[in-house]
Design an enzyme around this catalytic site. Structure first.
Site, PDB file in Angstrom:
ATOM      1  N   ARG A 124     -20.146   3.116  14.361  1.00  0.00           N
ATOM      2  CA  ARG A 124     -19.666   3.979  13.259  1.00  0.00           C
ATOM      3  C   ARG A 124     -18.171   4.312  13.364  1.00  0.00           C
ATOM      4  O   ARG A 124     -17.704   5.315  12.845  1.00  0.00           O
ATOM      5  CB  ARG A 124     -20.463   5.288  13.186  1.00  0.00           C
ATOM      6  CG  ARG A 124     -21.931   5.044  12.861  1.00  0.00           C
ATOM      7  CD  ARG A 124     -22.593   6.296  12.347  1.00  0.00           C
ATOM      8  NE  ARG A 124     -23.977   6.024  12.042  1.00  0.00           N
ATOM      9  CZ  ARG A 124     -24.973   6.121  12.913  1.00  0.00           C
ATOM     10  NH1 ARG A 124     -24.711   6.512  14.161  1.00  0.00           N
ATOM     11  NH2 ARG A 124     -26.192   5.860  12.556  1.00  0.00           N
ATOM     12  N   LYS A 146      -6.209  -0.557   5.077  1.00  0.00           N
ATOM     13  CA  LYS A 146      -7.154  -1.374   4.304  1.00  0.00           C
ATOM     14  C   LYS A 146      -7.697  -2.452   5.237  1.00  0.00           C
ATOM     15  O   LYS A 146      -6.929  -3.207   5.844  1.00  0.00           O
ATOM     16  CB  LYS A 146      -6.460  -2.044   3.120  1.00  0.00           C
ATOM     17  CG  LYS A 146      -6.343  -1.144   1.905  1.00  0.00           C
ATOM     18  CD  LYS A 146      -5.890  -1.947   0.699  1.00  0.00           C
ATOM     19  CE  LYS A 146      -5.688  -1.057  -0.503  1.00  0.00           C
ATOM     20  NZ  LYS A 146      -5.123  -1.790  -1.661  1.00  0.00           N
ATOM     21  N   GLU A 188       6.741 -10.256   0.040  1.00  0.00           N
ATOM     22  CA  GLU A 188       6.253  -8.865   0.097  1.00  0.00           C
ATOM     23  C   GLU A 188       7.398  -7.895   0.397  1.00  0.00           C
ATOM     24  O   GLU A 188       7.395  -6.758  -0.069  1.00  0.00           O
ATOM     25  CB  GLU A 188       5.150  -8.711   1.156  1.00  0.00           C
ATOM     26  CG  GLU A 188       3.875  -9.499   0.878  1.00  0.00           C
ATOM     27  CD  GLU A 188       2.897  -8.776  -0.059  1.00  0.00           C
ATOM     28  OE1 GLU A 188       3.197  -7.673  -0.555  1.00  0.00           O
ATOM     29  OE2 GLU A 188       1.809  -9.349  -0.302  1.00  0.00           O
ATOM     30  N   LYS A 230       6.041   1.792   2.462  1.00  0.00           N
ATOM     31  CA  LYS A 230       4.572   1.708   2.419  1.00  0.00           C
ATOM     32  C   LYS A 230       3.966   3.005   2.946  1.00  0.00           C
ATOM     33  O   LYS A 230       3.008   3.539   2.369  1.00  0.00           O
ATOM     34  CB  LYS A 230       4.070   0.510   3.223  1.00  0.00           C
ATOM     35  CG  LYS A 230       2.540   0.486   3.248  1.00  0.00           C
ATOM     36  CD  LYS A 230       1.939  -0.855   3.122  1.00  0.00           C
ATOM     37  CE  LYS A 230       0.441  -0.724   2.832  1.00  0.00           C
ATOM     38  NZ  LYS A 230      -0.276  -1.967   2.891  1.00  0.00           N
ATOM     39  N   GLU A 240      -5.956   4.725  -2.774  1.00  0.00           N
ATOM     40  CA  GLU A 240      -5.594   4.038  -4.019  1.00  0.00           C
ATOM     41  C   GLU A 240      -6.268   4.611  -5.256  1.00  0.00           C
ATOM     42  O   GLU A 240      -6.930   3.905  -6.012  1.00  0.00           O
ATOM     43  CB  GLU A 240      -5.857   2.527  -3.902  1.00  0.00           C
ATOM     44  CG  GLU A 240      -5.059   1.747  -4.944  1.00  0.00           C
ATOM     45  CD  GLU A 240      -5.053   0.236  -4.714  1.00  0.00           C
ATOM     46  OE1 GLU A 240      -4.854  -0.200  -3.565  1.00  0.00           O
ATOM     47  OE2 GLU A 240      -5.239  -0.475  -5.693  1.00  0.00           O
ATOM     48  N   ARG A 244      -0.788   4.122  -5.011  1.00  0.00           N
ATOM     49  CA  ARG A 244      -0.881   2.991  -4.073  1.00  0.00           C
ATOM     50  C   ARG A 244      -0.967   1.659  -4.808  1.00  0.00           C
ATOM     51  O   ARG A 244      -0.576   0.616  -4.278  1.00  0.00           O
ATOM     52  CB  ARG A 244      -2.071   3.180  -3.122  1.00  0.00           C
ATOM     53  CG  ARG A 244      -2.120   2.106  -2.050  1.00  0.00           C
ATOM     54  CD  ARG A 244      -2.966   2.472  -0.853  1.00  0.00           C
ATOM     55  NE  ARG A 244      -2.966   1.379   0.098  1.00  0.00           N
ATOM     56  CZ  ARG A 244      -3.426   1.448   1.340  1.00  0.00           C
ATOM     57  NH1 ARG A 244      -3.934   2.584   1.779  1.00  0.00           N
ATOM     58  NH2 ARG A 244      -3.387   0.415   2.144  1.00  0.00           N
ATOM     59  N   ASN A 248       0.733  -3.327  -5.551  1.00  0.00           N
ATOM     60  CA  ASN A 248       0.200  -4.563  -6.120  1.00  0.00           C
ATOM     61  C   ASN A 248       1.155  -5.197  -7.125  1.00  0.00           C
ATOM     62  O   ASN A 248       0.752  -6.100  -7.861  1.00  0.00           O
ATOM     63  CB  ASN A 248      -1.154  -4.300  -6.787  1.00  0.00           C
ATOM     64  CG  ASN A 248      -2.193  -3.885  -5.764  1.00  0.00           C
ATOM     65  OD1 ASN A 248      -2.175  -4.367  -4.638  1.00  0.00           O
ATOM     66  ND2 ASN A 248      -3.071  -2.976  -6.143  1.00  0.00           N
ATOM     67  N   HIS A 251       0.900  -8.846  -7.977  1.00  0.00           N
ATOM     68  CA  HIS A 251      -0.386  -9.345  -7.470  1.00  0.00           C
ATOM     69  C   HIS A 251      -1.353  -9.760  -8.572  1.00  0.00           C
ATOM     70  O   HIS A 251      -2.215 -10.601  -8.341  1.00  0.00           O
ATOM     71  CB  HIS A 251      -1.049  -8.293  -6.569  1.00  0.00           C
ATOM     72  CG  HIS A 251      -0.422  -8.203  -5.198  1.00  0.00           C
ATOM     73  ND1 HIS A 251       0.894  -7.833  -5.010  1.00  0.00           N
ATOM     74  CD2 HIS A 251      -0.918  -8.434  -3.960  1.00  0.00           C
ATOM     75  CE1 HIS A 251       1.159  -7.837  -3.707  1.00  0.00           C
ATOM     76  NE2 HIS A 251       0.080  -8.200  -3.053  1.00  0.00           N
ATOM     77  N   HIS A 255      -2.590 -13.231  -7.902  1.00  0.00           N
ATOM     78  CA  HIS A 255      -3.988 -13.543  -7.584  1.00  0.00           C
ATOM     79  C   HIS A 255      -4.540 -14.619  -8.512  1.00  0.00           C
ATOM     80  O   HIS A 255      -5.316 -15.475  -8.090  1.00  0.00           O
ATOM     81  CB  HIS A 255      -4.862 -12.280  -7.670  1.00  0.00           C
ATOM     82  CG  HIS A 255      -4.718 -11.386  -6.479  1.00  0.00           C
ATOM     83  ND1 HIS A 255      -4.996 -10.036  -6.523  1.00  0.00           N
ATOM     84  CD2 HIS A 255      -4.325 -11.641  -5.212  1.00  0.00           C
ATOM     85  CE1 HIS A 255      -4.781  -9.513  -5.325  1.00  0.00           C
ATOM     86  NE2 HIS A 255      -4.365 -10.460  -4.518  1.00  0.00           N
ATOM     87  N   HIS A 269      -0.168 -16.704  -0.202  1.00  0.00           N
ATOM     88  CA  HIS A 269      -0.293 -15.406  -0.873  1.00  0.00           C
ATOM     89  C   HIS A 269       1.081 -14.809  -1.224  1.00  0.00           C
ATOM     90  O   HIS A 269       1.327 -14.393  -2.358  1.00  0.00           O
ATOM     91  CB  HIS A 269      -1.089 -14.435   0.010  1.00  0.00           C
ATOM     92  CG  HIS A 269      -1.120 -13.038  -0.530  1.00  0.00           C
ATOM     93  ND1 HIS A 269      -1.873 -12.685  -1.633  1.00  0.00           N
ATOM     94  CD2 HIS A 269      -0.467 -11.916  -0.142  1.00  0.00           C
ATOM     95  CE1 HIS A 269      -1.687 -11.401  -1.898  1.00  0.00           C
ATOM     96  NE2 HIS A 269      -0.841 -10.910  -1.007  1.00  0.00           N
TER      97      HIS A 269
HETATM   98  N1  GLY Z   1      -1.595  -4.368   0.362  1.00  0.00           N
HETATM   99  C1  GLY Z   1      -1.694  -3.329  -0.571  1.00  0.00           C
HETATM  100  C2  GLY Z   1      -2.140  -2.029   0.012  1.00  0.00           C
HETATM  101  O1  GLY Z   1      -2.173  -1.897   1.211  1.00  0.00           O
HETATM  102  O2  GLY Z   1      -2.464  -1.127  -0.709  1.00  0.00           O
END
Ligand code: GLY
Length: 375
Positions: A124, A146, A188, A230, A240, A244, A248, A251, A255, A269
């Site tokens: 957990r 993430k 990025e 960031k 998000e 956040r 993107n 993206h 994508h 990417h």
């Molecule tokens: N890579 C986008 C984020 O971490 O929200």
């Protein structure tokens, strides 16, 4: 060169530091030791990174009397999958990793996401340290918590928010990346300037070519500024719900292009993100949101860096505008059937909107498809 620089991610009881600079693998033991309950770590990595850098990391840990067990996975996006998640978790259980222990994710975004998720679900939740080895992972995926895997339904569809205990971004390891991988990660980096800091974008216009050529101090500064941006965004919106999503930028288009090229070597990417940023500025200009010159400025910088900037730079056939639009509809940023886009009122002034006419997107894509490749 002075010691590492630090970016704080002040998330209450989940606060941590991102340490950035050369020589951090050699210092890993000293950096990690304060967090250990016993002098032992478990490293999960992949074959390429292991071949290049594992000995240096283990020596850095051993210098502080920390032993390390290692699990080596195959390289590549395919590793971010159920079978390798299962194998990683079973290995950690076999190793009798306890709640108080620390697991080390040593690799690029694939390893960081997979190992972070394994740590999130093991007993957990156990703590983990990110040691990102690509530029993309250092400026983006290793920070912000993430974690997850891909499934047959799409990328990153299963996962958890699980913040690391520490991030060690050793800028020396960037020296072993291919030029293509470095520049894909740079997509990025440029994204951060484009989304929220015109001054940083201007700095990149001035310093990008020298940092790509290998200037260490400039690399540290670029990673620091990107990670600071960031961190600021993640602290405002950890899960998000709003801001956040700015991360993107590029993206939604990117994508769709990755899906159209089968997530293959045809388009990395970060390359998709860079082309996607240019298209997001095209769309913003078409909608009268930013100056007509802004998309050209974005492309001029990508061109100066020797990066791909247009659809024509992607080898092989692509779907038509309608086909690309359909692929965007699969994006997980669809809310109530409407695509959420990150658009911009100028360089460094991005915002999130669901209010984008499909015809404008179609027109931008159709024009991008007509644009011939740069010589
Ligand atoms: N890579 C986008 C984020 O971490 O929200």
């Amino acid at each position: 060169m002075t010691g590492p620089v630090t970016v704080d991610v002040p998330l209450d009881d989940r606060a941590y530091q991102v340490r950035i600079g050369p020589g951090l693998l050699a210092r890993a033991g000293a950096e990690i030791a304060p967090f250990l309950k016993r002098p032992k770590t478990w490293i999960i990595t992949e074959e390429t990174v292991a071949g290049l850098h594992l000995a240096a990391l283990r020596a850095g840990l051993a210098a502080e009397g920390i032993t390390s067990e290692v699990f080596v996975l195959p390289p590549g996006e395919g590793t971010k999958s159920w079978p390798h998640l299962t194998a990683s978790v079973e290995w950690l259980l076999e190793q009798k990793v306890e709640r108080g222990d620390i697991v080390v994710a040593f690799g690029g975004g694939v390893i960081g996401d997979l190992v972070g998720f394994a740590a999130a679900i093991l007993r957990r939740g156990v703590r983990f340290v990110q040691i990102p080895t690509t530029l993309l992972a250092q400026v983006d995926s290793s920070v912000g918590g993430k974690t997850g895997i891909n499934t047959s339904h799409g990328k990153n569809l299963v996962g958890a928010f699980h913040q690391p205990t520490l991030v060690l971004a050793d800028t020396d390891v960037l020296g072993t990346l291919s030029a293509r991988d470095f520049l894909a990660g740079y997509g990025e980096v440029a994204k951060y300037g484009l989304l929220g800091d015109a001054g940083f974008f201007a700095w990149l216009e001035e310093n990008g070519p020298a940092l790509a050529a290998g200037d260490d101090a400039l690399r540290v500064e670029a990673v620091r500024r990107a990670v600071q941006m960031k961190a600021d965004i993640v602290v405002r919106d950890e899960t998000e719900q709003g801001d956040r999503a700015l991360l993107n930028l590029g993206h939604t288009f990117g994508h769709a292009l990755e899906a159209a090229t089968g997530y293959s070597d045809r388009l990395l990417h970060g390359e998709g993100v860079a082309i996607g940023c240019a298209l997001a500025f095209d769309l913003s200009a078409r909608l009268g949101l930013c100056a007509q010159e802004d998309p050209s400025r974005v492309r001029a910088h990508l061109a100066a860096m020797g990066m791909r900037l247009d659809l024509a730079d992607i080898p092989g056939p692509l779907p038509d505008a309608e086909g690309l639009l359909a692929l965007m509809g699969q994006d997980k940023k669809v809310v109530d059937g409407r695509l959420r886009f990150i658009l911009a009122r100028g360089i460094g002034a991005a915002f999130v909107t669901a209010d984008v006419p499909g015809d404008a997107v179609r027109a931008v894509l159709a024009e991008a498809i007509r644009t011939p490749a740069k010589a």
